[in-house]
Enzyme design. Structure first.
Site, PDB file in Angstrom:
ATOM      1  N   GLN A  62       0.849  -1.189   0.000  1.00 44.41           N
ATOM      2  CA  GLN A  62       0.000   0.000   0.000  1.00 44.41           C
ATOM      3  C   GLN A  62       0.891   1.247   0.000  1.00 44.41           C
ATOM      4  OE1 GLN A  62      -2.344   1.647   3.331  1.00 44.41           O
ATOM      5  NE2 GLN A  62      -4.133   1.561   1.993  1.00 44.41           N
ATOM      6  N   TYR A  70      -5.637  10.876   3.885  1.00 41.73           N
ATOM      7  CA  TYR A  70      -4.241  11.093   3.479  1.00 41.73           C
ATOM      8  C   TYR A  70      -4.215  11.843   2.139  1.00 41.73           C
ATOM      9  CZ  TYR A  70      -3.591   8.208   7.530  1.00 41.73           C
ATOM     10  OH  TYR A  70      -3.655   7.730   8.822  1.00 41.73           O
TER      11      TYR A  70
HETATM   12  C1  LIG Z   1      -3.774  -1.118  13.683  1.00 46.83           C
HETATM   13  C2  LIG Z   1      -4.459  -0.628  12.424  1.00 46.83           C
HETATM   14  C3  LIG Z   1      -3.700   0.011  11.452  1.00 46.83           C
HETATM   15  C4  LIG Z   1      -4.304   0.440  10.252  1.00 46.83           C
HETATM   16  N1  LIG Z   1      -3.519   1.003   9.271  1.00 46.83           N
HETATM   17  C5  LIG Z   1      -4.062   1.240   8.037  1.00 46.83           C
HETATM   18  C6  LIG Z   1      -3.213   1.618   6.937  1.00 46.83           C
HETATM   19  O1  LIG Z   1      -1.971   1.704   7.029  1.00 46.83           O
HETATM   20  N2  LIG Z   1      -3.829   1.846   5.739  1.00 46.83           N
HETATM   21  C7  LIG Z   1      -5.185   1.747   5.576  1.00 46.83           C
HETATM   22  O2  LIG Z   1      -5.684   1.965   4.473  1.00 46.83           O
HETATM   23  N3  LIG Z   1      -5.994   1.364   6.597  1.00 46.83           N
HETATM   24  C8  LIG Z   1      -5.469   1.096   7.809  1.00 46.83           C
HETATM   25  N4  LIG Z   1      -6.280   0.617   8.822  1.00 46.83           N
HETATM   26  C9  LIG Z   1      -7.717   0.364   8.562  1.00 46.83           C
HETATM   27  C10 LIG Z   1      -7.969  -1.108   8.155  1.00 46.83           C
HETATM   28  O3  LIG Z   1      -7.417  -1.378   6.871  1.00 46.83           O
HETATM   29  C11 LIG Z   1      -9.491  -1.431   8.120  1.00 46.83           C
HETATM   30  O4  LIG Z   1     -10.127  -0.539   7.239  1.00 46.83           O
HETATM   31  C12 LIG Z   1     -10.138  -1.350   9.500  1.00 46.83           C
HETATM   32  O5  LIG Z   1      -9.381  -2.064  10.460  1.00 46.83           O
HETATM   33  C13 LIG Z   1     -11.602  -1.884   9.511  1.00 46.83           C
HETATM   34  O6  LIG Z   1     -11.646  -3.237   9.165  1.00 46.83           O
HETATM   35  P1  LIG Z   1     -11.871  -4.406  10.308  1.00 46.83           P
HETATM   36  O7  LIG Z   1     -13.186  -4.133  10.954  1.00 46.83           O
HETATM   37  O8  LIG Z   1     -11.886  -5.697   9.543  1.00 46.83           O
HETATM   38  O9  LIG Z   1     -10.724  -4.291  11.266  1.00 46.83           O
HETATM   39  C14 LIG Z   1      -5.698   0.235  10.046  1.00 46.83           C
HETATM   40  C15 LIG Z   1      -6.457  -0.391  11.051  1.00 46.83           C
HETATM   41  C16 LIG Z   1      -5.851  -0.845  12.221  1.00 46.83           C
HETATM   42  C17 LIG Z   1      -6.681  -1.573  13.253  1.00 46.83           C
END
Ligand SMILES: Cc1cc2nc3c(=O)[nH]c(=O)nc-3n(C[C@H](O)[C@H](O)[C@H](O)COP(=O)(O)O)c2cc1C
Length: 357
Positions: A98, A177
């Protein structure tokens, strides 16, 4: 009906199932933005995902958002990533990088330079710095002539990503971003060809994606979007029109996929599904709360026409998430305290499901 465990052709790859590990920053890179052996183990442990999307990776020093994130703008960074991609491939997986340019969500104490953005409007909230949280600084508004350079930085990082063994790249166009700042109507107050009308607000995204397609090919290029999301204080006027026009322009480029977060109402998202002829990854559960994406959310969105489903926190706490979902085993909860704390605890220590007799 489509099952989460059916295979799917994506770009030049055949994914063995329709689960995607969502991109997640874990801020465990070594000095100089270098990937580490622990990162290789972490991603390799999760190689049964149909596709892994890496944590956000900065395409330039000024594009770095958080301390401790890895980069793809030096030769040393390319070398450091090679064991990571090799470990994923050796375990039968596939991994996209990414590419994340933080824009205004950054700090001089992190990068040594003043953050840039579409306009001199600070993000809402505190940003991580090496000495802790600090208020988001006011970015320097990019001159018109400087904007293409930042769009090109995604393409250069993409070339380095492929050189480092990644199967492709996902441009981070979501979550407030840089690309998302240009799409926004309150972070982007420009009056030149990059601001104002919908056609102008999508220009930066299209330039970044087009340059990346030219650099590494459309089959290796995806983009992540968060329609109507309000991360870091961004607002978007004209959401259906903005995203319909963006997807229309993107559809000319024949990308590997578009990765959409469920940040807008379901009828808007279903409309976007119809407007996008290519592969669609859905990330179903937002804003992030106690509920994590589960099997029912996945089936719901597959029923609404998504091709692939991304899981974030589920993959942190369950390296064998695909097997647990397939066989109905319990999914372990995630420990938020270890998201960004560094070290291997809460990173490499989540076990696969332990069967007992
Ligand atoms: C610890 C953490 C770090 C994350 N870092 C990013 C990132 O670098 N880029 C991004 O697009 N989303 C990031 N996200 C968002 C996740 O990709 C995702 O959209 C979010 O966790 C919701 O999905 P879930 O309910 O399956 O966890 C992050 C989420 C978490 C929990």
């Amino acid at each position: 009906m489509t099952s989460l465990f059916d295979s799917f052709p994506l770009g030049g790859l055949t994914l063995p199932n329709r689960t995607v590990m969502a991109p997640m920053s874990r801020v465990r890179a070594a000095a100089g933005g270098l990937a580490t052996p622990s990162m290789a183990t972490y991603y390799a442990q999760r190689a049964t995902a149909g596709l892994i999307v890496s944590e956000g990776v900065q395409p330039s020093l000024v594009g770095q958002s958080n301390p401790g994130t890895p980069g793809l703008h030096t030769d040393e960074q390319v070398t450091a990533w090679r064991p990571v991609t090799a470990a994923v491939h050796a375990n039968g997986g596939r991994i996209f990088a990414q590419i994340m340019h933080g824009g205004r969500v950054s700090h001089p104490d992190t990068t040594g330079t003043r953050p840039v953005g579409p306009s001199a409007v600070p993000a809402v909230g505190d940003v991580f710095t090496p000495t802790g949280l600090q208020p988001a600084p006011t970015p320097r508004a990019l001159e018109t002539a400087e904007v293409p350079e930042h769009a090109l930085s995604y393409a250069r990082a993409a070339r380095r990503a492929v050189d480092a063994g990644f199967d492709g790249v996902e441009l981070h166009g979501a979550n407030g971003y840089l690309i998302s700042q240009f799409l926004s109507s309150n972070a982007n107050l420009r009056t030149d060809l990059y601001g104002g009308s919908v056609a102008n607000r999508i220009r930066f995204a299209i330039e970044a994606v087009s340059a990346t397609v030219e650099a590494v090919g459309a089959a290796r290029t995806g983009i992540r979007l968060s329609p109507a999301g309000t991360f870091w204080g961004v607002e978007e006027s004209d959401v259906p029109e903005l995203y319909a026009e963006l997807l229309t322009e993107l559809s000319r480029l024949d990308l590997a996929y578009v990765h959409v977060e469920a940040t807008a109402d379901e009828d808007v998202l279903v409309g976007l599904r119809r407007a996008w002829p290519g592969a669609l990854i859905m990330n179903p559960v937002l804003p992030m709360g106690p509920k994590q994406t589960g099997r029912e959310d996945a089936d719901h969105w597959l029923g609404l026409g998504a091709d692939l489903i991304s899981f974030g926190r589920g993959f942190i706490a369950n390296p064998d998430l695909v097997e647990r979902l397939r066989t109905g085993l319990p999914v372990a909860p995630v420990d938020e305290a270890t998201y960004y704390q560094g070290g291997d605890a809460g990173y490499l220590t989540y076990p696969a499901y332990q069967h007992t007799v």
